[in-house]
Scaffold this motif. Structure first.
Motif, mmCIF file in Angstrom:
data_model
loop_
_atom_site.group_PDB
_atom_site.id
_atom_site.type_symbol
_atom_site.label_atom_id
_atom_site.label_comp_id
_atom_site.label_asym_id
_atom_site.label_seq_id
_atom_site.Cartn_x
_atom_site.Cartn_y
_atom_site.Cartn_z
ATOM 1 N N UNK A 77 27.983 13.381 25.615
ATOM 2 C CA UNK A 77 28.155 14.223 24.421
ATOM 3 C C UNK A 77 29.496 13.954 23.754
ATOM 4 N N UNK A 78 29.533 14.252 22.465
ATOM 5 C CA UNK A 78 30.807 14.189 21.750
ATOM 6 C C UNK A 78 31.630 15.427 22.117
ATOM 7 N N UNK A 79 32.905 15.393 21.791
ATOM 8 C CA UNK A 79 33.754 16.557 22.070
ATOM 9 C C UNK A 79 33.226 17.786 21.341
ATOM 10 N N UNK A 80 32.757 17.573 20.104
ATOM 11 C CA UNK A 80 32.252 18.686 19.310
ATOM 12 C C UNK A 80 31.030 19.311 19.988
ATOM 13 N N UNK A 81 30.091 18.436 20.411
ATOM 14 C CA UNK A 81 28.869 18.952 21.044
ATOM 15 C C UNK A 81 29.197 19.663 22.345
ATOM 16 N N UNK A 82 30.128 19.088 23.110
ATOM 17 C CA UNK A 82 30.507 19.730 24.378
ATOM 18 C C UNK A 82 31.059 21.135 24.128
ATOM 19 N N UNK A 83 31.877 21.242 23.083
ATOM 20 C CA UNK A 83 32.467 22.554 22.789
ATOM 21 C C UNK A 83 31.377 23.556 22.392
#
Lengths: 514, 318
Positions: free
Chosen positions: B183-189
């Protein structure tokens, strides 16, 4: 069973690179047995066989089902074939005796070599793996009733097979190899037609339980055609190889294995409620020459078993027309469970509202029921109810419902008061509040009983084997009583008059098997 | 089988499916909404890859807030998303929170989503927890505007409809734990949100994703009228059981696990229902890996015919 990311990766990989190998095997002794059994069945359909022949027919059919869809050897004790060859046929009618004796001969021949033709294949797969020092995991799909037999056989031979029926296979982790014994379609519900069966097993090939799937067929199997197992239109299986025969002389129609019995429902009478107008109920033919009568209007609801994704759940048919042959009804076993409901409901009211409230609620229910039952004996009962605003259909329904042990009273307070007035009963609209409490208590009790039923069903899956036979299974529900799981053979289109007190009860057809 | 460092082809494909489908516009009444049915060997984890893909796409432009209309929006005074109403401001480009008269916002850039008539009064979300706030603040360029970025995603949520909500949430947690690099950092958040309220329909528009059951809209006309950007249905059975008007204008992805019985019904339905033509570029981008199959159809958005599943007169049942 792990339901984790790792298993998901394996499932996607298996689906992406799935391989299907088919092997058609010869087994002339079994083919001869199938032929002789079919002839015995035919003669028994034409004549009236003695009870002992019926009993042996059931045993032979069971053996046929196990032998054609599992790697079970003919002498396996639970099949009872060794005993069959010793049955004394002297007292049988001559025509039946001849067919029976032929069948004994074929079984004798079958028993001479006590191996299953698939055993060589299993051994060769394991030897190959052994030679390359590789431990392989093998999922095997067998008939539900054969699972414990094959587990035992596998243990004896040191095969370490993971033995599954179709339901268990859905939850299975992906293995290196999957062996499907007999026609894939033979592993579905007996009621499904061939096309439906093919659709129901297609996932075995397009969402497989192993990296490589082997289908092993022999006489008694349907013609094999991999094109039947596509996920959907335009998505054919990719890596398919065939060896041996794909079609066999004898195909078996599983539906004809069931003794049909009478197709005319028996007349149901109940002397204690003979004066009550009967209900027009739908006759539902069950196995074992029994019937149940249900109505959309009154009496117990049609509860049946279903599966929601992977779990067995209870559903209620909104309309009896929704019921189809093969559906497994949940029926009460006599009056068991009633005392559980009564005591649970009573306890609930005692706890929430106190003992005096319980007594009041029960008293109101009894008074209302007695008053309406008494009103039903009045020749002007319908008119009296109509005078209070009920239409004729409502009036007739209310008079009948007063004899339904499952019914309490109308939920509508105005209707309740109108009926009380027609019945010269002193109860008023305010008294309906006591019934609201009673109704809630029974619903709570019913919910608890259903939860316990589903727990009992989950706890002991042996009923699945019985249902598949098909026959009725009795489920003991701890603390509640027992209930019957009954597969439907047919739902008749025309309703018949049945006393309201007999709705939902299993009725034996005393005319006997035709 | 070890968990690969990079997502496998199927996971990438579901991510792409989510991002492509999230761009399909919401259909108004009598429009034809897109339904994409995806046949899978297992539905596990695919849902979260689709959501991650959808959340990677900038949400659609939201509306301009009006006076006297109720909106779900970020309330600076409460530091969370709430249902709010606005009053006029002396500056025509600004608008004032009724509950916080001292606070005004620019009308053309403040994210709001109108809530349908009948939505329960006084809905109020929970503030993002400290961990989530820190994650959002740490995203590139969001140090001071994380709340608006987050709010825009909450106001255009992705909704999952299906049975076994806890089971689905467990998969999300397992993915984030075992394969965070997928996942991207955005998706993880956004996927890390663990408020336990994402299955509460009254929190719709307060979280970037919701996990609801099929019957959730049967007696909630206000919920049916809400406008998520994407709906993921985890089985054909859930699709057929859900209220026809529930999020009807949003594009739907229906996952059908071939091991589940209702997948057969989906297959039969699709064999007779005319197959719609996906936009050619979308069709090309969505060519699935072998073992995954895709078909699509369109469903007309019809007038809501009201609640379903009325209480019938019930008696004692065993």
């Amino acid at each position: 069973m792990s339901r984790d990311l790792n298993e998901t990766l394996r499932r996607f990989a298996a689906a992406e690179h799935s391989k299907l190998k088919y092997r058609g095997l010869q087994w002339p002794e079994f083919e001869a047995f199938l032929g002789s059994l079919q002839k015995l069945e035919r003669i028994c359909d034409e004549l009236t066989p003695p009870q002992i022949v019926d009993t042996w027919l059931a045993i032979l059919r069971f053996a046929r089902r196990i032998l054609r869809s599992s790697p079970t050897n003919p002498r396996y004790q639970a099949l009872q074939l060794a005993k069959f060859v010793d049955v004394d046929t002297t007292p049988f009618p001559p025509e039946i005796r001849a067919r029976f004796a032929d069948c004994q001969l074929s079984v004798t021949s079958l028993l001479l070599s006590d191996v299953h033709p698939t055993w060589d294949h299993i051994e060769s797969l394991l030897s190959a793996a052994n030679a390359s020092n590789k431990e392989i995991k093998i999922n095997t799909l067998v008939a539900k009733g054969a699972v414990p037999f094959v587990e035992e056989i596998s243990k004896e031979h040191g095969w370490k097979l993971t033995v599954l029926d179709l339901t268990a296979a859905k939850r299975a982790d992906v293995a290196d190899l999957a062996l499907i014994f007999g026609s894939p379609e033979l592993h579905t519900h007996w009621q499904d037609d061939f096309d439906t069966s093919s659709r129901k097993v297609a996932w075995l090939f397009n969402a497989p339980i192993a990296d490589e799937t082997h289908v092993l067929s022999w006489p008694g199997s349907f013609k094999f055609d991999a094109k039947r197992y596509t996920a959907w239109e335009g998505a054919p299986l990719q890596d398919v190889s065939l060896s041996g025969s794909t079609s066999f002389v004898i195909d078996v129609n599983r539906f004809t294995e069931i003794s049909s019995g009478s197709s005319t429902p028996p007349a149901i009478v109940d002397a204690s409620t003979g004066h009550i107008e009967p209900v027009q109920a739908t006759p539902i033919k069950l196995t074992d020459n029994t019937w149940v009568f249900l109505s959309n209007e009154v009496g117990p609801k049609a509860s049946y078993l279903d599966t929601d994704d992977f779990n067995v759940i209870e559903r209620v048919a909104k309309n009896l027309k929704d019921l189809t042959p093969g559906t497994v009804l949940i029926l009460r076993d006599g009056d068991t469970g009633r005392s559980f409901l009564e005591s649970e409901a009573a306890n609930w009211i005692d706890e929430k509202h106190g003992v005096s409230q319980r007594k009041k609620s029960v008293a109101v229910r009894n008074e209302f029921r007695s008053a309406v039952q008494e009103l039903g004996r009045d020749q002007f009962a319908i008119k009296r109810l109509k005078d209070q605003g009920l239409d004729e259909g409502q009036a007739r329904r209310r008079l009948r419902l007063a004899h339904d042990p499952l019914h309490i009273a109308p939920e509508d307070k105005t209707e309740f008061a109108a009926i009380c007035k027609a019945a010269n009963c002193t109860l008023t609209e305010e008294d309906a509040a006591h019934l609201v409490i009673l109704r809630t208590a029974y619903r709570q009790a019913g919910h608890r009983a259903r939860v316990r039923l589903l727990e009992a069903i989950e706890a002991d899956p042996s009923w699945q084997v019985t249902i598949e036979t098909p026959a009725q299974a009795r489920i003991a529900i701890p603390g509640v009583g027992s209930t019957i799981l009954a597969p439907i053979i047919a739902v008749l289109p025309n309703t018949v008059p049945v006393p309201i007190s007999r709705l939902g009860h299993i009725e034996k057809d005393k005319k006997g098997i035709t | 089988m070890p968990i690969p460092k990079n997502p496998p082809a199927w996971a990438n494909w579901f991510h792409e499916l989510g991002s492509q489908t999230a761009t399909i516009p919401f259909q108004e009444l009598s429009g034809e909404a897109q339904r994409i049915v995806v046949s899978v060997p297992t539905g596990q984890f695919t849902t979260w890859m689709v959501i991650a893909g959808a959340l990677s796409i900038e949400p659609p432009t939201l509306e301009i807030p009006q006076v006297d209309t109720s909106y779900a929006t970020w309330s600076p005074g409460d530091v969370k998303i709430n249902d709010c109403t606005f009053a006029p401001h002396t500056d025509p480009n600004r608008i004032v929170f009724v509950d916080h008269p001292g606070q005004s916002v620019l009308t053309d850039s403040w994210p709001v989503k109108a809530i349908p008539e009948g939505t329960p009064k006084n809905r109020s979300g929970a503030p993002p927890g400290p961990e989530l706030r820190d994650r959002l603040r740490g995203l590139p360029g969001l140090k001071n505007s994380w709340h608006l970025w987050y709010a825009r995603r909450c106001l255009s949520p992705v909704v999952i409809i299906g049975d076994g909500r806890e089971y689905l949430q467990n998969q999300r947690e397992e993915l984030l734990e075992k394969a965070p690099q997928w996942f991207t950092d955005e998706a993880r958040a956004l996927l890390s949100e663990d408020s336990k309220q994402t299955s509460n329909p009254e929190r719709m528009y307060f979280h970037p994703f919701m996990v609801l059951h099929a019957a959730v809209g049967d007696k909630k006309p206000w919920l049916r009228a809400m406008r998520p950007r994407l709906v993921i249905v985890t089985s054909w059975s859930s699709y057929t059981r859900k209220h026809q008007s529930l999020f009807a204008g949003a594009p739907h992805i229906v996952l059908t696990n071939r091991r589940v019985a209702s997948a057969i019904d989906a297959s039969s339905f699709l064999s007779i229902k005319e197959r719609s033509v996906l936009e050619p570029d979308l069709q090309m981008k969505l060519t699935p890996p072998h073992g995954v199959f895709l078909k699509s159809f369109r469903e007309r958005v019809l007038l809501d015919k009201g609640d379903i599943g009325g209480d019938e007169e019930m008696d004692i049942e065993l």
